[in-house]
Write a protein that holds these residues in place. Structure first.
Motif, mmCIF file in Angstrom:
data_model
loop_
_atom_site.group_PDB
_atom_site.id
_atom_site.type_symbol
_atom_site.label_atom_id
_atom_site.label_comp_id
_atom_site.label_asym_id
_atom_site.label_seq_id
_atom_site.Cartn_x
_atom_site.Cartn_y
_atom_site.Cartn_z
ATOM 1 N N VAL A 188 0.853 -1.190 0.000
ATOM 2 C CA VAL A 188 0.000 0.000 0.000
ATOM 3 C C VAL A 188 0.890 1.241 0.000
ATOM 4 O O VAL A 188 1.921 1.274 0.688
ATOM 5 N N VAL A 189 0.499 2.260 -0.752
ATOM 6 C CA VAL A 189 1.201 3.532 -0.713
ATOM 7 C C VAL A 189 0.962 4.175 0.650
ATOM 8 O O VAL A 189 -0.176 4.352 1.077
ATOM 9 N N ARG A 190 2.051 4.501 1.326
ATOM 10 C CA ARG A 190 1.944 5.092 2.664
ATOM 11 C C ARG A 190 1.920 6.608 2.607
ATOM 12 O O ARG A 190 1.178 7.259 3.343
ATOM 13 N N SER A 191 2.725 7.209 1.724
ATOM 14 C CA SER A 191 2.785 8.665 1.655
ATOM 15 C C SER A 191 3.290 9.101 0.290
ATOM 16 O O SER A 191 3.943 8.338 -0.429
ATOM 17 N N VAL A 192 2.957 10.344 -0.068
ATOM 18 C CA VAL A 192 3.450 10.970 -1.292
ATOM 19 C C VAL A 192 3.879 12.383 -0.939
ATOM 20 O O VAL A 192 3.219 13.064 -0.145
ATOM 21 N N GLN A 193 4.980 12.811 -1.515
ATOM 22 C CA GLN A 193 5.452 14.179 -1.375
ATOM 23 C C GLN A 193 5.605 14.815 -2.755
ATOM 24 O O GLN A 193 5.866 14.121 -3.735
ATOM 25 N N VAL A 194 5.444 16.124 -2.795
ATOM 26 C CA VAL A 194 5.674 16.888 -4.013
ATOM 27 C C VAL A 194 6.813 17.862 -3.761
ATOM 28 O O VAL A 194 6.873 18.506 -2.708
ATOM 29 N N SER A 195 7.711 17.940 -4.734
ATOM 30 C CA SER A 195 8.819 18.892 -4.676
ATOM 31 C C SER A 195 8.562 20.024 -5.654
ATOM 32 O O SER A 195 8.240 19.777 -6.824
ATOM 33 N N VAL A 196 8.685 21.246 -5.168
ATOM 34 C CA VAL A 196 8.678 22.427 -6.027
ATOM 35 C C VAL A 196 10.056 23.061 -5.906
ATOM 36 O O VAL A 196 10.408 23.580 -4.846
ATOM 37 N N ASP A 197 10.844 22.920 -6.943
ATOM 38 C CA ASP A 197 12.208 23.468 -6.965
ATOM 39 C C ASP A 197 13.054 22.947 -5.804
ATOM 40 O O ASP A 197 13.814 23.679 -5.176
ATOM 41 N N GLY A 198 12.889 21.652 -5.497
ATOM 42 C CA GLY A 198 13.715 21.007 -4.482
ATOM 43 C C GLY A 198 13.192 21.072 -3.066
ATOM 44 O O GLY A 198 13.794 20.496 -2.162
ATOM 45 N N VAL A 199 12.074 21.742 -2.847
ATOM 46 C CA VAL A 199 11.473 21.820 -1.513
ATOM 47 C C VAL A 199 10.287 20.856 -1.464
ATOM 48 O O VAL A 199 9.313 21.005 -2.211
ATOM 49 N N TRP A 200 10.386 19.862 -0.569
ATOM 50 C CA TRP A 200 9.382 18.801 -0.516
ATOM 51 C C TRP A 200 8.274 19.133 0.481
ATOM 52 O O TRP A 200 8.530 19.712 1.533
ATOM 53 N N ALA A 201 7.047 18.749 0.125
ATOM 54 C CA ALA A 201 5.898 18.973 0.996
ATOM 55 C C ALA A 201 4.929 17.803 0.856
ATOM 56 O O ALA A 201 4.845 17.184 -0.217
ATOM 57 N N PRO A 202 4.179 17.465 1.914
ATOM 58 C CA PRO A 202 3.217 16.356 1.818
ATOM 59 C C PRO A 202 2.009 16.733 0.973
ATOM 60 O O PRO A 202 1.698 17.910 0.794
ATOM 61 N N VAL A 203 1.326 15.713 0.472
ATOM 62 C CA VAL A 203 0.125 15.920 -0.329
ATOM 63 C C VAL A 203 -1.097 15.452 0.446
ATOM 64 O O VAL A 203 -0.993 14.895 1.537
ATOM 65 N N VAL A 204 -2.268 15.681 -0.136
ATOM 66 C CA VAL A 204 -3.527 15.197 0.428
ATOM 67 C C VAL A 204 -4.030 14.041 -0.433
ATOM 68 O O VAL A 204 -4.001 14.105 -1.671
ATOM 69 N N MET A 205 -4.488 12.969 0.203
ATOM 70 C CA MET A 205 -5.106 11.849 -0.499
ATOM 71 C C MET A 205 -6.592 11.846 -0.177
ATOM 72 O O MET A 205 -6.982 11.515 0.941
ATOM 73 N N PRO A 206 -7.453 12.219 -1.133
ATOM 74 C CA PRO A 206 -8.888 12.244 -0.857
ATOM 75 C C PRO A 206 -9.464 10.892 -0.458
ATOM 76 O O PRO A 206 -10.450 10.814 0.268
ATOM 77 N N ARG A 207 -8.858 9.820 -0.944
ATOM 78 C CA ARG A 207 -9.293 8.469 -0.604
ATOM 79 C C ARG A 207 -8.109 7.693 -0.055
ATOM 80 O O ARG A 207 -6.988 7.839 -0.545
ATOM 81 N N ALA A 208 -8.352 6.884 0.955
ATOM 82 C CA ALA A 208 -7.266 6.107 1.547
ATOM 83 C C ALA A 208 -6.693 5.139 0.513
ATOM 84 O O ALA A 208 -7.434 4.563 -0.301
ATOM 85 N N ALA A 209 -5.385 4.968 0.550
ATOM 86 C CA ALA A 209 -4.729 4.030 -0.365
ATOM 87 C C ALA A 209 -5.153 2.607 -0.046
ATOM 88 O O ALA A 209 -5.356 2.247 1.117
ATOM 89 N N ARG A 210 -5.270 1.797 -1.105
ATOM 90 C CA ARG A 210 -5.660 0.400 -0.956
ATOM 91 C C ARG A 210 -4.679 -0.496 -1.699
ATOM 92 O O ARG A 210 -4.051 -0.046 -2.667
ATOM 93 N N PRO A 211 -4.551 -1.745 -1.271
ATOM 94 C CA PRO A 211 -3.616 -2.645 -1.949
ATOM 95 C C PRO A 211 -3.982 -2.852 -3.413
ATOM 96 O O PRO A 211 -5.167 -2.896 -3.773
ATOM 97 N N LEU A 212 -2.971 -2.947 -4.253
ATOM 98 C CA LEU A 212 -3.060 -3.354 -5.655
ATOM 99 C C LEU A 212 -3.675 -2.329 -6.590
ATOM 100 O O LEU A 212 -3.729 -2.550 -7.800
ATOM 101 N N SER A 213 -4.156 -1.183 -6.077
ATOM 102 C CA SER A 213 -4.720 -0.155 -6.938
ATOM 103 C C SER A 213 -3.979 1.155 -6.714
ATOM 104 O O SER A 213 -3.235 1.299 -5.748
ATOM 105 N N TRP A 214 -4.181 2.130 -7.606
ATOM 106 C CA TRP A 214 -3.517 3.404 -7.402
ATOM 107 C C TRP A 214 -4.354 4.316 -6.534
ATOM 108 O O TRP A 214 -5.550 4.079 -6.314
ATOM 109 N N VAL A 215 -3.743 5.346 -6.025
ATOM 110 C CA VAL A 215 -4.432 6.330 -5.196
ATOM 111 C C VAL A 215 -4.183 7.706 -5.797
ATOM 112 O O VAL A 215 -3.079 8.023 -6.216
ATOM 113 N N ARG A 216 -5.232 8.508 -5.849
ATOM 114 C CA ARG A 216 -5.096 9.879 -6.346
ATOM 115 C C ARG A 216 -4.634 10.769 -5.205
ATOM 116 O O ARG A 216 -5.068 10.611 -4.053
#
Length: 267
Positions: A188-216
């Motif tokens: 399962v995907v635990r976390s995602v971060q986005v970098s803007v010019d090398g500065v990382w920040a957490p994202v929001v997941m509208p739906r909880a991640a589940r096994p074997l499928s992708w998460v937006r």
């Protein structure tokens, strides 16, 4: 049986489109094998599609098939699928039936399935090596002495991509809703971060991640005028984090899960 599953091509580019997520429906492959009386010492299963051809001018013509370990075929998630998103499979997706191995790259999920053959521990799939298929879909690593080791690709690697904005976008200054998708193989995907010019920040997941499928995921970006580079990076529940760059020792073109930069011009 129904399952929401991400399916990615082993040769999909780092930010490429050769990946999809859908609700698949079919019969567990384990049920079919058990009904046929698969032997206790079975080692592999050959899955053959109705399409055929030559990989290279020097190779022999052959039907497309793959050889999959019997343990994967007997896993509860492995299917012979005949529906996608509540409709019978489109022809391009393998109508009337295809194999589906959730969590693994797509080359083993043989389309237009017409034959399933169980192989014993000492049996070899006839024509597999002669066709050249054994030289594809391998992870090739070269050591410092120049020696190469090849191992068969199986599990999908953890990955996240930006769906918007696209690369080389021209945007007005202001707040933009950046979004994308993240997935992994067996986990399962635990976390995602986005970098803007090398500065990382957490994202929001509208739906909880589940096994074997992708998460937006989504990220609110206050874009200032200038040239910017965005990247996304995912980590799964096994602690595997998407690499920033391709592993230097790799000599193959598969499992391209390194972070793909997206460049934006803001005015």
């Amino acid at each position: 049986k129904k399952a929401e599953v991400v399916l990615e091509c082993a040769g999909n580019a780092a930010g490429g489109p050769a990946v999809g997520n859908g609700v698949w429906e079919g019969v567990p492959l384990s049920w079919l094998l058990n009904q046929a009386g698969v032997a206790a010492d079975a080692a592999h299963v050959l899955l053959e599609g109705a399409d055929s051809g030559k990989l290279m001018p020097s190779s022999v013509g052959f039907p497309y098939y793959q050889v999959v370990p019997v343990q994967k075929c007997l896993s509860a998630e492995s299917l012979v699928s005949f529906k996608l998103n509540d409709r019978f499979l489109p022809r391009r997706n393998g109508f009337p039936a295809r194999a589906l191995f959730p969590g693994w790259y797509g080359m083993d999920s043989v389309k237009w399935l017409r034959r399933v053959m169980v192989l014993g521990p000492d049996e070899v799939a006839a024509g597999f090596a002669e066709s050249g298929m054994n030289r594809l879909y391998n992870r090739v690593v070269e050591n410092s002495a120049g020696e190469r080791t090849a191992t068969r690709l199986t599990e999908i690697q953890v990955k996240s991509v930006l769906a918007w904005p696209p690369d080389k976008s021209k945007l007005p200054a202001g707040r933009h809703q950046v979004y994308g998708f993240a997935w992994t193989g067996v986990g399962v995907v635990r976390s995602v971060q986005v970098s803007v010019d090398g500065v990382w920040a957490p994202v929001v997941m509208p739906r909880a991640a589940r096994p074997l499928s992708w998460v937006r995921w989504e990220y609110s970006w206050l874009a200032a005028p200038g040239e910017h580079t965005l990247m996304a990076r995912a980590t799964d529940d096994a602690g595997r984090t998407q690499p920033l760059v391709r592993e230097a020792a790799r000599r193959d073109g598969y499992a391209l899960n390194f972070c793909d930069p997206v460049r934006c011009s803001v005015r």
